[in-house]
Design a protein around this motif. Structure first.
Motif, mmCIF file in Angstrom:
data_model
loop_
_atom_site.group_PDB
_atom_site.id
_atom_site.type_symbol
_atom_site.label_atom_id
_atom_site.label_comp_id
_atom_site.label_asym_id
_atom_site.label_seq_id
_atom_site.Cartn_x
_atom_site.Cartn_y
_atom_site.Cartn_z
ATOM 1 N N ALA A 1 0.841 -1.207 0.000
ATOM 2 C CA ALA A 1 0.000 0.000 0.000
ATOM 3 C C ALA A 1 0.871 1.250 0.000
ATOM 4 N N ARG A 2 2.008 1.195 0.685
ATOM 5 C CA ARG A 2 2.952 2.320 0.678
ATOM 6 C C ARG A 2 3.467 2.583 -0.731
ATOM 7 N N VAL A 3 3.732 1.510 -1.466
ATOM 8 C CA VAL A 3 4.248 1.648 -2.830
ATOM 9 C C VAL A 3 3.193 2.279 -3.738
ATOM 10 N N VAL A 4 1.949 1.813 -3.630
ATOM 11 C CA VAL A 4 0.873 2.392 -4.448
ATOM 12 C C VAL A 4 0.750 3.886 -4.168
ATOM 13 N N GLY A 5 0.808 4.261 -2.893
ATOM 14 C CA GLY A 5 0.708 5.676 -2.545
ATOM 15 C C GLY A 5 1.844 6.494 -3.120
ATOM 16 N N ASP A 6 3.076 5.970 -3.068
ATOM 17 C CA ASP A 6 4.220 6.706 -3.606
ATOM 18 C C ASP A 6 4.147 6.814 -5.130
ATOM 19 N N VAL A 7 3.706 5.752 -5.806
ATOM 20 C CA VAL A 7 3.549 5.812 -7.255
ATOM 21 C C VAL A 7 2.522 6.884 -7.624
ATOM 22 N N ALA A 8 1.433 6.953 -6.873
ATOM 23 C CA ALA A 8 0.407 7.966 -7.146
ATOM 24 C C ALA A 8 0.971 9.367 -6.997
ATOM 25 N N ARG A 9 1.806 9.572 -5.982
ATOM 26 C CA ARG A 9 2.397 10.903 -5.789
ATOM 27 C C ARG A 9 3.449 11.216 -6.856
ATOM 28 N N LEU B 1 -2.647 6.688 0.352
ATOM 29 C CA LEU B 1 -2.862 7.361 -0.924
ATOM 30 C C LEU B 1 -3.013 8.863 -0.731
ATOM 31 N N PRO B 2 -2.675 9.656 -1.744
ATOM 32 C CA PRO B 2 -2.916 11.103 -1.659
ATOM 33 C C PRO B 2 -4.401 11.374 -1.430
ATOM 34 N N GLN B 3 -4.707 12.158 -0.429
ATOM 35 C CA GLN B 3 -6.108 12.342 -0.056
ATOM 36 C C GLN B 3 -6.871 13.279 -0.982
ATOM 37 N N ASP B 4 -6.154 14.028 -1.820
ATOM 38 C CA ASP B 4 -6.834 14.964 -2.718
ATOM 39 C C ASP B 4 -7.072 14.372 -4.105
ATOM 40 N N VAL B 5 -6.766 13.091 -4.285
ATOM 41 C CA VAL B 5 -6.945 12.437 -5.583
ATOM 42 C C VAL B 5 -8.186 11.542 -5.521
ATOM 43 N N PRO B 6 -9.117 11.651 -6.486
ATOM 44 C CA PRO B 6 -10.324 10.811 -6.458
ATOM 45 C C PRO B 6 -9.972 9.341 -6.666
ATOM 46 N N VAL C 1 0.231 2.029 -21.149
ATOM 47 C CA VAL C 1 0.353 1.595 -19.762
ATOM 48 C C VAL C 1 1.816 1.344 -19.447
ATOM 49 N N GLN C 2 2.216 1.691 -18.238
ATOM 50 C CA GLN C 2 3.570 1.427 -17.741
ATOM 51 C C GLN C 2 3.449 0.611 -16.462
ATOM 52 N N THR C 3 4.212 -0.467 -16.358
ATOM 53 C CA THR C 3 4.127 -1.368 -15.216
ATOM 54 C C THR C 3 5.331 -1.187 -14.300
ATOM 55 N N ILE C 4 5.072 -1.018 -13.027
ATOM 56 C CA ILE C 4 6.120 -0.934 -12.006
ATOM 57 C C ILE C 4 6.106 -2.252 -11.245
#
Length: 538
Positions: free
Chosen positions: A301-309, A341-346, A504-507
């Motif tokens: 979950a930390r990784v998903v949040g950092d990718v989003a940012r 996750l970033p809280q300002d992103v839908p 699409v780009q895969t991490i």
């Protein structure tokens, strides 16, 4: 009595009632939440300590002075773990995916390690304690305010009823008798409240006697009572070691992600679509981060949040299976993901077969758009989707949460797609999107469930993309903790003018802590609505 005086008297009365009922509301409040893998009930006390009551095993007493004000405490009645079934039964539930793909449970297979799963849940309290704290504060605050409002309303209503019963003549006489005594009433209320609080303070139990096993840990100063003392050292050591190992693994992963980010492939072959790469923040392209099959892996979950940012994502999409069986206690898994996750992103979610209707309800309460045989707009793109009709449960295998089987629901979703205006279908199981793609009613579909990446590729008359497991959910192994197989997060760019996915780009994160960022892969175009051979299912 003059109108002004009547208003003043009413205000004084309401203030007195509020002051008298607030302590009752605080100390009678209850919140039914979770504690690690357990169901638990939380209530406020006045003993300045956190009391974890494990029933016949005993209690864990922790000083609460540092995180609760005014000498307040918190009592937690720890209940059962809401997962049924024996280890052998769980194998049939999770060993083989219901859709015929890779085993989809992360904790499944023939050797489900229930104790290990519990340790992982306990360890999550160490790695992400703020999520649990926020959940408890929110739950208790809500119950306190409801009880307080009800108490004030009922008490006021009772007084109004008494007033009506006595009649205006007696009330006027009583008002004259009490004229000028508002301060006396307020003083009496204050004395009653302070007297009650003083009684609580005077009867407060002695502080916990620290257990030396907790010295130098987050539970320093805690005391163990009853039979729990005989096992706490070993259990706590196992949880602490798991938590430390997990944190170290994902700290290294996050460091690798940031180190490789500046050298990532920046653009794909945009010319094939007659486009040029847009400037950062272009209104014509939306960037989505797609996760799927996290299965309670709070480290990823930390990784998903950092990718989003790092991507500056315009929207975050989860294709289901955030939890392992969808119990109410596993709502904590969703909370950890949401908090990272970033809280300002839908954000958008569709229920998987390892989630439940309770999971979907909880996601909606956290502000996520939840697809429930419906469409929803996200960052300029309209999605259509619905929940997987199944729920995979320990001990009993897949169970239907609706009256439709997976095949019947797939046909229903196809019919909905044919009469609905949307851009992309979002569904958990790729097979449920298959009829809509074959008919041409769904131009694009995104999903997860198979724990392996497929596409983007033409399928039927449409195009599908299947995301691999973001939690690294390997069959017959625990998902929480350091990875046992590769985990993936997808970054998808969509043209918001034509409403079509571009690339699409895969991490990818490996069990060896390596992070690789793949090239941009273009989405093919859907086929025209003419008779073409339908691709066979994999």
């Amino acid at each position: 009595m003059s109108p002004r005086r009547k208003t003043s008297a009413l205000i004084v009365l309401l203030a007195v009632i509020a002051a008298l009922t607030l302590p009752w509301a605080i100390f009678s409040a209850r919140a039914d939440l979770s504690f690690g893998p357990h169901e638990a009930q939380y209530r406020v006390t006045a003993d300045a300590r956190l009391t974890l009551d494990f029933g016949p095993l005993g209690s864990l007493l922790v000083p609460a002075d540092e995180f609760l004000p005014l000498g307040l405490g918190l009592s937690v009645d720890v209940g059962e773990i809401p997962v049924s079934g024996e280890t052998a039964d769980a194998a049939s539930a999770l060993g083989t995916d219901a859709a015929g793909g890779v085993a989809a449970g992360g904790v499944g297979g023939g050797v489900v390690d229930a104790l290990g799963g519990d340790i992982a849940s306990y360890a999550s309290l160490f790695s992400a304690p703020q999520t649990q704290i926020d959940e408890v504060v929110t739950g208790l605050t809500r119950d306190i305010l409801i009880r307080w409002a009800l108490a004030v309303c009922l008490t006021t209503g009772l007084l109004v009823g008494v007033t009506a019963l006595l009649g205006p003549t007696r009330i006027a006489a009583l008002g004259r008798a009490l004229a000028g005594r508002e301060l006396i009433a307020i003083g009496s209320a204050v004395v009653l409240v302070l007297g009650g609080l003083s009684a609580l303070v005077l009867t407060r139990p002695a502080p916990p006697q620290p257990d030396p096993a907790f010295a130098g840990t987050p539970l320093a100063g805690a005391e163990v009572t009853g039979r729990l003392g005989g096992i706490i050292d070993e259990a706590f050591t196992a949880v602490k070691e798991f938590s430390d190992e997990n944190d170290a693994f994902y700290d290294a992963v996050i460091a690798g992600l940031h180190a490789g980010w500046t050298n990532r492939p920046l653009s794909g072959d945009w010319s094939a679509a007659g486009m040029v790469p847009p400037a950062s923040g272009s209104a014509d392209v939306s960037t989505f981060v797609l996760s799927s099959d996290v299965h309670c892996n709070y480290g990823m979950a930390r990784v998903v949040g950092d990718v989003a940012r790092l991507t500056g994502a315009d929207g975050i999409i989860d294709a289901g299976d955030v939890t392992m069986t969808g119990t109410s206690a596993e709502n904590y898994c969703f909370d950890v993901l949401d908090d990272e996750l970033p809280q300002d992103v839908p954000k958008m979610f569709v229920k998987g077969n390892h989630d439940s209707q309770e999971t979907a309800k909880h996601a909606r309460s956290r502000g996520w758009a939840v697809l429930d045989d419906s469409t929803a707009q996200l960052a300029g793109v309209r999605f259509l989707g619905g929940p997987d009709p199944r729920r995979t449960v320990f001990g009993s295998g897949p169970e239907l949460e609706t009256e439709l089987t997976a095949d019947e629901y797939a046909a229903k979703l196809r019919d909905e797609a044919c009469r609905t205006d949307f851009d992309i279908m979002l569904i958990h199981d790729p097979r449920i999107a298959q009829p809509a793609l074959e008919s041409g009613c769904a131009p694009y579909a995104m999903s997860g469930h198979w724990h392996r990446q497929v596409g983007p590729e033409q399928f039927g008359r449409g195009v599908r993309y299947v995301s691999s497991t973001t939690g690294g959910a390997l069959a017959n192994a625990l998902t929480p903790g350091p990875l046992k197989m590769d985990a993936e997060v997808s970054v998808i760019r969509v043209d918001t003018v034509t409403k079509t996915p571009i690339d699409v780009q895969t991490i990818t994160v490996t069990p060896g802590e390596d992070v690789s960022i793949g090239p941009w892969v273009r989405f093919p175009a859907p086929l025209p609505l003419v008779a073409r051979p339908v691709a066979p299912a994999p």
